[in-house]
Design an enzyme around this catalytic site. Structure first.
Site, PDB file in Angstrom:
ATOM      1  N   TYR A  40      35.056 -20.785 -34.273  1.00 25.78           N
ATOM      2  CA  TYR A  40      33.798 -20.057 -34.062  1.00 25.78           C
ATOM      3  C   TYR A  40      32.938 -20.222 -35.301  1.00 25.78           C
ATOM      4  O   TYR A  40      33.411 -20.035 -36.422  1.00 25.78           O
ATOM      5  CB  TYR A  40      34.071 -18.574 -33.805  1.00 25.78           C
ATOM      6  CG  TYR A  40      32.826 -17.740 -33.634  1.00 25.78           C
ATOM      7  CD1 TYR A  40      32.011 -17.904 -32.514  1.00 25.78           C
ATOM      8  CD2 TYR A  40      32.458 -16.798 -34.586  1.00 25.78           C
ATOM      9  CE1 TYR A  40      30.858 -17.139 -32.353  1.00 25.78           C
ATOM     10  CE2 TYR A  40      31.308 -16.028 -34.426  1.00 25.78           C
ATOM     11  CZ  TYR A  40      30.514 -16.199 -33.301  1.00 25.78           C
ATOM     12  OH  TYR A  40      29.377 -15.442 -33.151  1.00 25.78           O
ATOM     13  N   ASP A  49      33.561 -24.658 -42.861  1.00 25.41           N
ATOM     14  CA  ASP A  49      33.040 -23.306 -42.644  1.00 25.41           C
ATOM     15  C   ASP A  49      34.034 -22.296 -43.228  1.00 25.41           C
ATOM     16  O   ASP A  49      35.109 -22.069 -42.667  1.00 25.41           O
ATOM     17  CB  ASP A  49      32.824 -23.090 -41.141  1.00 25.41           C
ATOM     18  CG  ASP A  49      32.287 -21.695 -40.811  1.00 25.41           C
ATOM     19  OD1 ASP A  49      32.162 -20.868 -41.735  1.00 25.41           O
ATOM     20  OD2 ASP A  49      32.009 -21.435 -39.620  1.00 25.41           O
ATOM     21  N   LYS A  85      30.482 -13.013 -44.897  1.00 27.73           N
ATOM     22  CA  LYS A  85      31.475 -11.953 -44.952  1.00 27.73           C
ATOM     23  C   LYS A  85      31.731 -11.457 -46.390  1.00 27.73           C
ATOM     24  O   LYS A  85      30.892 -10.744 -46.918  1.00 27.73           O
ATOM     25  CB  LYS A  85      32.731 -12.383 -44.194  1.00 27.73           C
ATOM     26  CG  LYS A  85      32.371 -12.660 -42.698  1.00 27.73           C
ATOM     27  CD  LYS A  85      33.536 -12.694 -41.749  1.00 27.73           C
ATOM     28  CE  LYS A  85      33.039 -12.664 -40.304  1.00 27.73           C
ATOM     29  NZ  LYS A  85      33.016 -13.940 -39.608  1.00 27.73           N
TER      30      LYS A  85
HETATM   31  C1  LIG Z   1      31.969 -14.606 -38.720  1.00 23.34           C
HETATM   32  C2  LIG Z   1      31.891 -16.084 -38.713  1.00 23.34           C
HETATM   33  C3  LIG Z   1      30.671 -16.772 -38.541  1.00 23.34           C
HETATM   34  C4  LIG Z   1      29.403 -16.089 -38.148  1.00 23.34           C
HETATM   35  O1  LIG Z   1      28.945 -15.191 -39.093  1.00 23.34           O
HETATM   36  P1  LIG Z   1      27.897 -14.050 -38.640  1.00 23.34           P
HETATM   37  O2  LIG Z   1      27.534 -13.388 -39.931  1.00 23.34           O
HETATM   38  O3  LIG Z   1      28.623 -13.173 -37.684  1.00 23.34           O
HETATM   39  O4  LIG Z   1      26.746 -14.754 -37.996  1.00 23.34           O
HETATM   40  C5  LIG Z   1      30.667 -18.148 -38.708  1.00 23.34           C
HETATM   41  N1  LIG Z   1      31.791 -18.810 -38.999  1.00 23.34           N
HETATM   42  C6  LIG Z   1      32.980 -18.192 -39.150  1.00 23.34           C
HETATM   43  C7  LIG Z   1      34.189 -18.995 -39.499  1.00 23.34           C
HETATM   44  C8  LIG Z   1      33.070 -16.816 -38.996  1.00 23.34           C
HETATM   45  O5  LIG Z   1      34.258 -16.213 -39.103  1.00 23.34           O
END
Ligand SMILES: *Cc1c(COP(=O)(O)O)cnc(C)c1O
Length: 451
Positions: free
Chosen positions: A157, A252, A284
């Site tokens: 994701y 990511d 995060k």
């Molecule tokens: C949470 C997450 C996102 C998206 O971040 P948001 O701040 O919710 O848009 C993208 N990549 C990874 C791996 C994530 O865990």
């Protein structure tokens, strides 16, 4: 499945939550599903989401006054625990000097320096969400390479970016189909979705389309289908494959960054194996509980961004002084001791979960990367999304509610990592340990009740 189970299933009544129920009803009248991000609605586990009025350390307090040990930690950001006094003081001080100027500010420079210091990125740009970070990284990769195709893995994701909300097409190396209504076919026509940890699939995709691929994006270690660690050398293989074909490798680390280890997932494999992603994304933890995220990487690639280069990207609240102050305070307090604590507490909880589920006869698998872990309600190794999908979500739902009724707030979905913080102390851990045996028996009963 195994039969003799000496202890009866605990059928105690669920903890009532009338104030949460009333708020949920009001919320649903004005907001789709009553929530501002779908998983919060408890659809995967049933019941009423708890509306939280305050949080401190490892504990949440809901609007009914019930306390829970928090094993979600805002889905990762709260590495130090809630309302950490030093972070709160830094934020209060920043707020008192105004909340947004639309100009450059000192804390964003300091936070950028901290990130450049901890990770292999040479330049970094701030945005307000992980979604914006991955969206911008892909635009930059396309602008830099002059190519259009993007490769991603099923079960990873990357936020709700159109091109990345894609499911695998009918065969390997065929183009993806939209993962949701509202994403046009044309947005995923340029996306290839492959099975994770599958080198042959990556090789086939690059053999067929290599000269058209702008980038491959992957979670540095997937945490959004449960924790599925990259097999030894997999990230290095991806980096090398991209390099050979002139594509960019985008790692990511929105979830893993400053969470799996002090240097994120890269510290666990890149630093050891000696490779560097071309671009990375963060979010995060680096926002310290505020909307802040970032993308960064090679100086020559980042140089293509406006205003230095032609690839446009911007944001009214990007690098916001309050958010970057919170992120900076969080990263500065995220010392080696914090990560050592997360390891210790995580090991204790993982061992107790395994013991309780084994005793109750519930098939399970616990997987970790660094300080991150998750519990699959399924047998055997989980190495990709197909494996993760074998999880028994009704057993998890029963387990989740039994834990909630005993004061432990787990993620309300079977496909999520469990998050800890520096503030998870003995009392918090003991509350989790005390709840586990009953919850494991509730999961076992749910398996038996299934038709
Ligand atoms: C949470 C997450 C996102 C998206 O971040 P948001 O701040 O919710 O848009 C993208 N990549 C990874 C791996 C994530 O865990």
């Amino acid at each position: 499945m195994s039969s003799a189970r000496p202890t009866p299933v605990d059928r105690s009544e669920p903890t009532p939550a009338p104030a949460s129920e009333a708020l949920f009803e009001r919320a649903r009248a004005v907001t789709p599903g009553g929530v501002n991000s779908p998983v919060r609605a408890f659809n995967a586990v049933g019941g009423t989401p708890r509306f939280i009025r305050s949080a401190r350390g490892a504990w949440l307090t809901d609007v009914d006054g019930t306390e829970y040990v928090d094993l979600v930690c805002s889905w990762g950001p709260m590495l130090l625990g809630h309302a950490h006094p030093e972070v709160t003081a830094a934020v209060a001080d920043a707020v008192s000097r105004g909340t947004s100027y639309g100009t450059p500010t000192p804390p964003e420079v300091e936070l950028a320096e901290e990130i450049v210091d901890r990770t292999p990125v040479e330049r970094v740009r701030f945005v307000s969400s992980g979604t914006e970070a991955t969206m911008s990284a892909i635009r930059l990769a396309r602008g830099f390479t002059g190519r259009d195709l993007v490769v991603k893995f099923a079960g990873c994701y990357h936020g709700h970016v159109d091109a990345l909300l894609a499911s695998a097409g009918s065969g390997l190396a065929t183009f993806a189909v939209p993962g949701t209504p509202g994403v046009p076919q044309s947005a995923t026509d340029l996306t290839l979705v492959l099975p994770y940890n599958d080198r042959a699939a990556v090789e086939a995709a690059f053999a067929e389309h290599g000269d058209r691929i702008a980038c491959l994006i992957t979670e540095a270690a997937p945490g959004n289908m449960g924790v599925v660690p990259p097999e030894d050398g997999f990230n290095a293989f991806l980096a090398e494959t991209c390099r050979r074909h002139g594509a960019l490798f985008v790692s990511d680390e929105v979830m893993t960054g400053f969470r799996a280890s002090r240097q994120g997932q890269w510290g666990l494999d890149g630093a050891v194996e000696g490779w560097v992603p071309d671009l990375m994304t963060f979010g995060k933890v680096m926002g310290g509980g505020f909307p802040a995220a970032a993308f960064g990487g090679r100086a020559d690639v980042m140089h293509q961004l406006a205003p230095e280069g032609p690839v446009y990207q911007a944001g009214t609240l990007s690098g916001n002084p309050v958010a970057t102050t919170a992120g900076l305070a969080t990263l500065r307090l995220a010392t080696d001791e914090v990560y050592a604590h997360l390891h210790t507490v995580g090991d204790t909880i993982k061992a107790a979960v395994a013991e309780a589920l084994t005793a109750a006869g519930v098939p399970h698998r616990i997987q970790s990367t660094g300080t991150m872990f998750s519990v699959f309600f399924a047998d055997g190794a989980v190495r990709d999304f197909a494996d993760a999908s074998r999880t028994d979500s009704s057993a998890y739902a029963a387990f989740f509610h039994a834990m909630l009724d005993r004061g432990v707030h787990l993620p309300p979905s079977a496909y999520e990592a469990w998050f800890l913080s520096a503030a998870h102390d003995e009392r918090a851990v003991q509350t989790v340990l005390d709840a586990l045996p009953d919850a494991a028996r509730a999961a076992a009963a749910a398996r038996e009740e299934r038709p």
